[in-house]
Design a protein around this motif. Structure first.
Motif, PDB file in Angstrom:
ATOM      1  N   UNK A 175       0.815  -1.216   0.000  1.00 49.17           N
ATOM      2  CA  UNK A 175       0.000   0.000   0.000  1.00 49.17           C
ATOM      3  C   UNK A 175       0.843   1.257   0.000  1.00 49.17           C
ATOM      4  N   UNK A 176       1.851   1.267   0.868  1.00 50.10           N
ATOM      5  CA  UNK A 176       2.701   2.459   0.971  1.00 50.10           C
ATOM      6  C   UNK A 176       3.463   2.684  -0.335  1.00 50.10           C
ATOM      7  N   UNK A 177       4.030   1.599  -0.883  1.00 51.84           N
ATOM      8  CA  UNK A 177       4.789   1.725  -2.132  1.00 51.84           C
ATOM      9  C   UNK A 177       3.879   2.176  -3.277  1.00 51.84           C
ATOM     10  N   UNK A 178       2.632   1.694  -3.270  1.00 52.41           N
ATOM     11  CA  UNK A 178       1.700   2.098  -4.331  1.00 52.41           C
ATOM     12  C   UNK A 178       1.390   3.587  -4.247  1.00 52.41           C
ATOM     13  N   UNK A 206       7.464   7.174  -9.141  1.00 53.67           N
ATOM     14  CA  UNK A 206       8.761   6.493  -9.138  1.00 53.67           C
ATOM     15  C   UNK A 206       8.597   5.023  -9.512  1.00 53.67           C
ATOM     16  N   UNK A 207       9.286   4.564 -10.578  1.00 52.31           N
ATOM     17  CA  UNK A 207       9.127   3.169 -10.989  1.00 52.31           C
ATOM     18  C   UNK A 207       9.635   2.176  -9.947  1.00 52.31           C
ATOM     19  N   UNK A 208      10.637   2.573  -9.129  1.00 53.26           N
ATOM     20  CA  UNK A 208      11.153   1.631  -8.117  1.00 53.26           C
ATOM     21  C   UNK A 208      10.045   1.246  -7.156  1.00 53.26           C
ATOM     22  N   UNK A 209       9.241   2.261  -6.801  1.00 52.89           N
ATOM     23  CA  UNK A 209       8.170   2.016  -5.835  1.00 52.89           C
ATOM     24  C   UNK A 209       7.190   0.986  -6.382  1.00 52.89           C
ATOM     25  N   UNK A 210       6.937   1.073  -7.698  1.00 49.93           N
ATOM     26  CA  UNK A 210       6.013   0.122  -8.302  1.00 49.93           C
ATOM     27  C   UNK A 210       6.566  -1.291  -8.240  1.00 49.93           C
ATOM     28  N   UNK A 211       7.883  -1.410  -8.434  1.00 50.57           N
ATOM     29  CA  UNK A 211       8.495  -2.749  -8.364  1.00 50.57           C
ATOM     30  C   UNK A 211       8.349  -3.330  -6.970  1.00 50.57           C
ATOM     31  N   UNK A 212       8.555  -2.480  -5.965  1.00 50.54           N
ATOM     32  CA  UNK A 212       8.386  -2.970  -4.591  1.00 50.54           C
ATOM     33  C   UNK A 212       6.932  -3.376  -4.368  1.00 50.54           C
ATOM     34  N   UNK A 213       6.010  -2.556  -4.886  1.00 48.59           N
ATOM     35  CA  UNK A 213       4.588  -2.830  -4.652  1.00 48.59           C
ATOM     36  C   UNK A 213       4.182  -4.179  -5.228  1.00 48.59           C
ATOM     37  N   UNK A 240      -2.881  -6.537 -12.694  1.00 48.92           N
ATOM     38  CA  UNK A 240      -1.556  -6.324 -13.278  1.00 48.92           C
ATOM     39  C   UNK A 240      -1.333  -7.220 -14.476  1.00 48.92           C
ATOM     40  N   UNK A 241      -1.875  -8.434 -14.387  1.00 46.14           N
ATOM     41  CA  UNK A 241      -1.612  -9.394 -15.457  1.00 46.14           C
ATOM     42  C   UNK A 241      -2.490  -9.115 -16.683  1.00 46.14           C
ATOM     43  N   UNK A 242      -3.773  -8.793 -16.446  1.00 46.62           N
ATOM     44  CA  UNK A 242      -4.690  -8.688 -17.567  1.00 46.62           C
ATOM     45  C   UNK A 242      -5.163  -7.270 -17.855  1.00 46.62           C
ATOM     46  N   UNK A 243      -4.643  -6.301 -17.120  1.00 44.32           N
ATOM     47  CA  UNK A 243      -5.131  -4.935 -17.285  1.00 44.32           C
ATOM     48  C   UNK A 243      -4.627  -4.249 -18.540  1.00 44.32           C
ATOM     49  N   UNK A 244      -3.632  -4.818 -19.198  1.00 51.47           N
ATOM     50  CA  UNK A 244      -3.078  -4.189 -20.387  1.00 51.47           C
ATOM     51  C   UNK A 244      -2.214  -2.994 -20.016  1.00 51.47           C
ATOM     52  N   UNK A 245      -1.925  -2.122 -20.989  1.00 50.49           N
ATOM     53  CA  UNK A 245      -1.063  -0.976 -20.688  1.00 50.49           C
ATOM     54  C   UNK A 245      -1.695  -0.069 -19.633  1.00 50.49           C
ATOM     55  N   UNK A 246      -0.865   0.430 -18.746  1.00 50.50           N
ATOM     56  CA  UNK A 246      -1.373   1.317 -17.693  1.00 50.50           C
ATOM     57  C   UNK A 246      -1.908   0.579 -16.486  1.00 50.50           C
ATOM     58  N   UNK A 247      -1.757  -0.762 -16.485  1.00 52.99           N
ATOM     59  CA  UNK A 247      -2.320  -1.546 -15.381  1.00 52.99           C
ATOM     60  C   UNK A 247      -1.625  -1.245 -14.054  1.00 52.99           C
ATOM     61  N   UNK A 248      -0.377  -0.745 -14.122  1.00 51.41           N
ATOM     62  CA  UNK A 248       0.345  -0.475 -12.870  1.00 51.41           C
ATOM     63  C   UNK A 248      -0.411   0.537 -12.030  1.00 51.41           C
ATOM     64  N   UNK A 249      -0.925   1.563 -12.705  1.00 49.47           N
ATOM     65  CA  UNK A 249      -1.632   2.615 -11.965  1.00 49.47           C
ATOM     66  C   UNK A 249      -2.926   2.089 -11.378  1.00 49.47           C
ATOM     67  N   UNK A 250      -3.642   1.315 -12.186  1.00 48.58           N
ATOM     68  CA  UNK A 250      -4.878   0.701 -11.706  1.00 48.58           C
ATOM     69  C   UNK A 250      -4.613  -0.105 -10.459  1.00 48.58           C
ATOM     70  N   UNK A 251      -3.560  -0.924 -10.549  1.00 45.33           N
ATOM     71  CA  UNK A 251      -3.230  -1.803  -9.440  1.00 45.33           C
ATOM     72  C   UNK A 251      -2.838  -0.979  -8.222  1.00 45.33           C
ATOM     73  N   UNK A 252      -2.119   0.126  -8.457  1.00 43.68           N
ATOM     74  CA  UNK A 252      -1.709   0.967  -7.333  1.00 43.68           C
ATOM     75  C   UNK A 252      -2.939   1.507  -6.606  1.00 43.68           C
TER      76      UNK A 252
END
Lengths: 225, 222
Positions: free
Chosen positions: B58-61, B69-76, B129-141
């Motif tokens: 949650x915090x990393x997201x 920051x892309x690093x935060x997404x990797x941690x998330x 993250x798996x099926x959201x397609x492009x931009x799924x990182x933000x959705x997941x966050x």
């Protein structure tokens, strides 16, 4: 200014919906078929299981709400108007608020028909405490739509949005469902348990406050490419 | 830093897990529940690790969403996977105990329901993250942030709804003969969590580098 933009967007959505009434009719029809399907599961020897009416009402609202949420943004996507909306020189959170008000209004209209229908079909005494029931329904609808509007807006660009919306929405809105169903069930008890219903209403209102704030706060970074 | 201490820490964790059964066997025998109570030494630490993972995710997201920051997404994403993993350990060990203690595999009870829901939230996160397609990182966050904000609401609502689980106050009231083994296991699980998180973040970094290399290669070819 902020409220004005939100109200303008609400007016736009209402005007479109008033012309076609597509979402209202389809949502209502879907909700009524849900009630019918559930009656097969929860009616035993001609009588509904205890508290079944509360559960059926809220599940029908949640299912129909998911459908309505998906459709409101599908319309924007189909007309390719979402980009225009986002490009408009208006605060992004105001756009969210306008959309949220539109969906809440729509669902409230649907509930106006669903509640009497459930009361009638399951002979549930839903109107003993009308103010409390209205409070529960309104607070629950706002909470459900606050999360749903944000997720539906984010999912506009995803190819798999139809599947992903319920996946995202249902786990997060479980507190709304618990509070809504338990609160309504408390009202259905004889005599109606006002204290319990008020407590659940309090939980719903705090849920609304937290999630509307959170959604207003995250809408901007989420909708920015 | 992490790279230097990684191997010693990994060995230490492995040794701790190897020794844990001995500690657990030697811990005081719980008289009312008997042998089944021993599962508690793995069950509760697994949940501790899961809640840590949920919080980290949650915090990393939030950092990723607001700072980009892309690093935060990797941690998330790494933390979310671990949350699901430790959650599964908890959800498997719980019913094993419940079958013996309550006579049923599953009860619709406060903490069980809440655990089940949290697990669902984070499985949902991974699905997006798996099926959201492009931009799924933000959705997941957003899903992770909302999931974290949801924890108190789920806790309160489910708690009022049903309560049967041994109260959480069980931990401070542990007998001295059990306390050592319990905290030993908690430490082992926390170390395992930290190690897996480091490994997973590292993998994610390498994937990102690989993607960049591919892109550079494609640009060069055109």
């Amino acid at each position: 200014m902020f409220l004005k933009v939100a109200l303008l967007i609400l007016r736009k959505d209402v005007a479109i919906e008033a012309k076609s009434r597509e979402i209202l009719y389809t949502t209502l029809f879907f909700a009524v078929s849900c009630i019918l399907v559930f009656s097969f599961a929860f009616v035993k020897e001609g009588r509904a299981v205890e508290d079944a009416a509360a559960g059926i009402l809220w599940i029908a609202i949640a299912f129909a709400g998911t459908l309505a949420l998906g459709r409101t943004f599908e319309r924007e996507r189909f007309g390719e108007t979402l980009k225009a909306l986002l490009l408009a020189p208006a605060a992004r959170p105001a756009i969210y608020l306008g959309k949220l008000l539109g969906v809440v209004l729509l669902l409230c209209l649907a509930e106006l028909l669903l509640v009497p229908l459930v009361a009638l079909l399951f002979s549930a005494a839903l109107f003993v405490r009308p103010a409390l029931l209205a409070g529960l329904l309104l607070a629950g609808t706002v909470g459900f739509c606050a999360v749903g509007t944000l997720f539906a807006a984010m999912l506009v660009r995803a190819r798999t949005r139809d599947v992903l919306l319920p996946i995202l929405l249902y786990p997060i809105t479980v507190p709304v469902m618990i509070a809504g169903v338990r609160g309504t069930a408390a009202l259905l008890a004889s005599p109606p348990d006002e204290q319990v219903a008020t407590m659940w209403l309090g939980l719903l209102v705090s849920f609304d406050v937290v999630f509307v704030t959170l959604a207003l706060w995250t809408f901007e970074p989420l909708m920015t490419e | 830093m992490m790279r230097k201490i990684f191997t010693p820490l990994a060995i230490l964790t492995a040794l701790m897990f190897a020794y844990a059964p001995v500690m657990i066997a030697n811990a005081l025998f719980e008289s009312t529940m008997g042998l089944v109570q021993k599962i508690f030494y793995f069950h509760v630490p697994a949940w501790f690790a899961m809640f840590t993972a949920v919080f980290v995710c949650g915090a990393a997201s939030a950092v990723y969403l607001f700072k980009g920051r892309p690093e935060a997404d990797r941690i998330a994403v790494s933390a979310a996977e671990l949350a699901v993993l430790f959650g599964v350990i908890g959800l498997v060990t719980g019913p094993l105990w419940g079958r013996k203690a309550w006579g049923v595999w599953w009860q619709w009870e406060a903490r069980l329901t809440m655990a089940f829901l949290l697990e669902l939230t984070f499985v949902g996160y991974l699905l997006v993250r798996k099926y959201g397609g492009p931009g799924a990182e933000k959705l997941a966050a957003a899903m992770a942030i909302f999931g974290m904000a949801n924890v108190p609401f789920v806790y309160v609502s489910v708690n009022i709804w049903r309560t049967l689980h041994p109260q959480t106050t069980v931990v401070p009231t542990l007998g001295p003969g059990m306390r050592g083994a319990f905290w030993f296991c908690v430490l082992a699980f926390m170390l395992l969590f930290a190690l897996l998180l480091t490994l997973r973040v590292h993998l994610q970094e390498q994937r990102a580098t690989l993607d960049e290399l591919y892109l550079a290669e494609e640009d060069g070819a055109v």
